[in-house]
Design a protein around this motif. Structure first.
Motif, PDB file in Angstrom:
ATOM      1  N   MET A 105       3.385 -11.378  -2.983  1.00  0.00           N
ATOM      2  CA  MET A 105       4.440 -10.928  -2.080  1.00  0.00           C
ATOM      3  C   MET A 105       4.797  -9.489  -2.401  1.00  0.00           C
ATOM      4  SD  MET A 105       8.042 -12.838  -1.216  1.00  0.00           S
ATOM      5  CE  MET A 105       9.110 -12.273   0.119  1.00  0.00           C
ATOM      6  N   VAL A 106       5.138  -8.707  -1.373  1.00  0.00           N
ATOM      7  CA  VAL A 106       5.525  -7.315  -1.565  1.00  0.00           C
ATOM      8  C   VAL A 106       6.827  -7.019  -0.846  1.00  0.00           C
ATOM      9  CG1 VAL A 106       3.219  -6.358  -1.956  1.00  0.00           C
ATOM     10  CG2 VAL A 106       4.061  -6.635   0.403  1.00  0.00           C
ATOM     11  N   ASN A 107       7.577  -6.106  -1.418  1.00  0.00           N
ATOM     12  CA  ASN A 107       8.727  -5.509  -0.739  1.00  0.00           C
ATOM     13  C   ASN A 107       8.276  -4.112  -0.339  1.00  0.00           C
ATOM     14  OD1 ASN A 107      11.069  -4.308   0.086  1.00  0.00           O
ATOM     15  ND2 ASN A 107      12.148  -4.540  -1.854  1.00  0.00           N
ATOM     16  N   ILE A 108       7.949  -3.932   0.936  1.00  0.00           N
ATOM     17  CA  ILE A 108       7.530  -2.613   1.408  1.00  0.00           C
ATOM     18  C   ILE A 108       8.753  -1.924   1.994  1.00  0.00           C
ATOM     19  CG2 ILE A 108       5.066  -3.004   1.703  1.00  0.00           C
ATOM     20  CD1 ILE A 108       5.528  -3.791   4.568  1.00  0.00           C
ATOM     21  N   SER A 109       9.070  -0.769   1.411  1.00  0.00           N
ATOM     22  CA  SER A 109      10.361  -0.145   1.665  1.00  0.00           C
ATOM     23  C   SER A 109      10.223   1.144   2.467  1.00  0.00           C
ATOM     24  CB  SER A 109      11.048   0.159   0.332  1.00  0.00           C
ATOM     25  OG  SER A 109      12.323   0.708   0.523  1.00  0.00           O
ATOM     26  N   VAL A 110      11.182   1.359   3.362  1.00  0.00           N
ATOM     27  CA  VAL A 110      11.209   2.569   4.174  1.00  0.00           C
ATOM     28  C   VAL A 110      12.661   3.009   4.356  1.00  0.00           C
ATOM     29  CG1 VAL A 110      11.344   1.325   6.379  1.00  0.00           C
ATOM     30  CG2 VAL A 110      10.349   3.624   6.312  1.00  0.00           C
TER      31      VAL A 110
END
Length: 405
Positions: A105-110
Motif C-alpha cells: 500500500m502507498v500514500n501518494i501525496s500531492v
C-alpha cells in the motif's frame, strides 16, 4: 457527562464499527530534527507497534534511496500482522521505489492548497488533478492499494478538495488523507471541513494532524466525530516541528471517551513509548499525557484526601486501564490524611499531634530540597518525633549532607 459520552459514542458508532490508527512514527516521526533510526531500531519499533495492536504502519519513504528501501524490506520480511504503507510523492518513480521496498500500500501525496501548488509547481489546481490521473492508475495497475494524501488540505478550498476526492476515487484510491500540514486548524474548523468531505465523497477519510498550536489530538478527535474513520498518529507525538497527534492520546481518548475499539492494547502504550523515545534520543516528560511517569502521582492534600475516600473524586482515567496504578507522594502540599495513610502503609498508627509534627517536617524538608519525601526519610521523621517530647522546639529538616540521595 455520561449522557454526553453516550451521545458522542452513538453518533460515531452509527457511521462505523471502529477507528483505524495509522502510525507514522517511522516516517513522519523520523522527520523530527535530529532523529535517525537504525534499521534494527526501525524493526524493533515496528514489532512493538504490531504487538500493541496497531493495524497500519507508515514505514518510510522509499524514494530516499537504497538504504531506506532496505530498511522497509527488513520490516516487510518480519511478516507482522500490520499493513505496511510507504509514503510517496505523486511521481511514478516514487511508486517504482515503493514496489522495490515490498509494501502493498502507498500514500501518494500531492499539495492541494493554492499556495503550495504555486510554490512547488508554479501551477494551479488542474496540475494536481493531472498528476493524480497519471500516478494513481499506475500504482493500482502495479497491484498497490492507494491512499491519496492531500498535503496542506487545511488551507485548501473545500470544493477543490471534493474534486480531488472524486478524481482519486475515479483513479483507484480507496482513501483520502486530509493533512493539516502546518497545524493551523482548531477542532471546530476541522469538524466542519471533514463533515463536508464525508457528505461529499465515498472514500475512506484519514486525518493527519500536526501539533503546532497544541491541537493535534483535539483536531484528530474532531475529525473522527465528523466522520473520518482513520487517524494518522505517531508515538509520543514525535514529528516535524511540534510533532503530530500522539498515538497514545488518540487511542485512549477514542476508547475511554467514545467507547469505541481501536484494537490497541492500552496496557502496552508505555512500553511502546519507551522504545521509541530511546531510539529517538528524546526524554518523555514526566507529565506527558498517558505515558508520563508522574501522571498518576498525587501530592496535593485535597486531592489525596479525596482519592483515599473515593477514587472517582480525582480520577478521570483509571490507571488500571493502562496497566498502571496511583502513587501518592509526600511534599510541601501534603495534608494530614496523606501522612497518616503513608505511615499506615509502613505499619504505624500515629495520633493526630504526632502526624502534625511529622507533616511540619515534611513541608520544611520538601521546600528546602525541592523534592519529595522518601519512605526512609518519612521513617526518620517518625522516629525523631517519638524521640523528643511533643511540644519541644520544632524539629528541623536534616542538613544536606544527611539527606538520602
Amino acid at each position: 457527562m455520561p449522557a454526553m459520552k453516550n451521545l458522542i459514542a452513538g453518533s460515531i458508532a452509527e457511521r462505523r464499527p471502529s477507528i483505524v490508527l495509522n502510525d507514522t512514527t517511522l516516517r513522519d516521526g523520523e522527520q523530527a530534527p535530529g532523529v535517525a533510526f537504525t534499521v534494527a531500531e526501525k524493526v524493533a519499533i515496528a514489532r512493538v507497534l504490531a504487538a500493541a495492536g496497531v493495524p497500519e504502519i507508515e514505514v518510510g519513504t522509499p524514494a530516499m534511496g537504497a538504504e531506506e528501501i532496505a530498511a522497509i524490506n527488513a520490516i516487510v520480511r518480519e511478516d507482522l500482522p500490520v499493513t505496511a504503507i510507504a509514503w510517496c510523492r505523486m511521481l511514478r518513480s516514487d511508486v517504482v521505489a515503493a514496489l522495490a521496498s515490498g509494501v502493498g500500500m502507498v500514500n501518494i501525496s500531492v499539495p492541494v492548497s493554492d499556495i503550495q501548488l504555486k510554490a512547488k509547481f508554479g501551477s494551479g489546481r488542474d496540475h494536481a488533478l493531472k498528476l493524480i490521473r497519471d500516478v494513481a492508475p499506475y500504482a493500482r495497475d502495479k497491484g498497490l492499494e492507494i491512499t491519496l494524501g492531500c498535503e496542506d488540505a487545511s488551507r485548501a478550498d473545500v470544493d477543490f478538495l471534493l474534486r480531488v476526492a472524486d478524481c482519486a476515487s475515479e483513479n483507484g484510491a480507496r482513501r483520502i488523507r486530509f493533512a493539516d500540514t502546518l497545524g493551523v486548524l482548531d477542532p471546530f474548523a476541522t469538524f466542519a471541513m471533514i463533515e463536508r468531505l464525508r457528505r461529499g465523497c465515498d472514500l475512506e477519510i484519514e486525518i493527519h494532524a500536526h501539533d503546532d498550536l497544541g491541537l493535534a489530538t483535539a483536531n484528530t478527535l474532531a475529525a473522527l466525530r465528523a466522520g473520518a474513520a482513520h487517524a494518522s498518529v505517531t508515538v509520543v507525538g514525535l514529528g516535524e516541528r511540534a510533532g503530530n497527534a500522539p498515538l497514545e492520546e488518540v487511542a485512549v481518548a477514542v476508547e475511554v471517551l467514545y467507547g469505541l475499539e481501536t484494537g490497541i492494547a492500552l496496557q502496552r502504550l508505555s512500553e511502546v513509548a519507551g522504545i521509541v523515545a530511546r531510539a529517538a534520543g528524546r526524554a518523555i516528560p514526566e507529565a506527558k499525557a498517558i505515558v508520563g511517569d508522574a501522571i498518576f502521582t498525587h501530592e496535593s492534600g485535597i486531592h489525596v484526601d479525596g482519592l483515599l475516600k473515593d477514587r472517582q473524586c480525582y480520577q478521570a482515567l483509571d490507571p488500571a486501564v493502562l496497566g498502571r496504578s496511583h502513587r501518592m507522594v509526600l511534599g510541601k502540599h501534603s495534608g494530614l490524611g496523606a501522612v497518616v495513610n503513608a505511615l499506615k502503609e509502613l505499619g504505624f498508627d500515629v495520633p493526630p499531634d504526632d502526624a502534625k509534627a511529622i507533616l511540619t517536617e515534611i513541608k520544611a524538608y520538601a521546600q528546602q530540597t525541592k523534592g519529595g519525601v522518601s519512605k526512609d526519610m518519612l521513617l526518620s521523621f517518625y522516629k525523631a518525633v517519638h524521640r523528643e517530647p511533643l511540644g519541644s522546639a520544632c524539629l528541623h529538616a536534616p542538613d544536606a549532607a544527611a539527606r538520602p540521595n
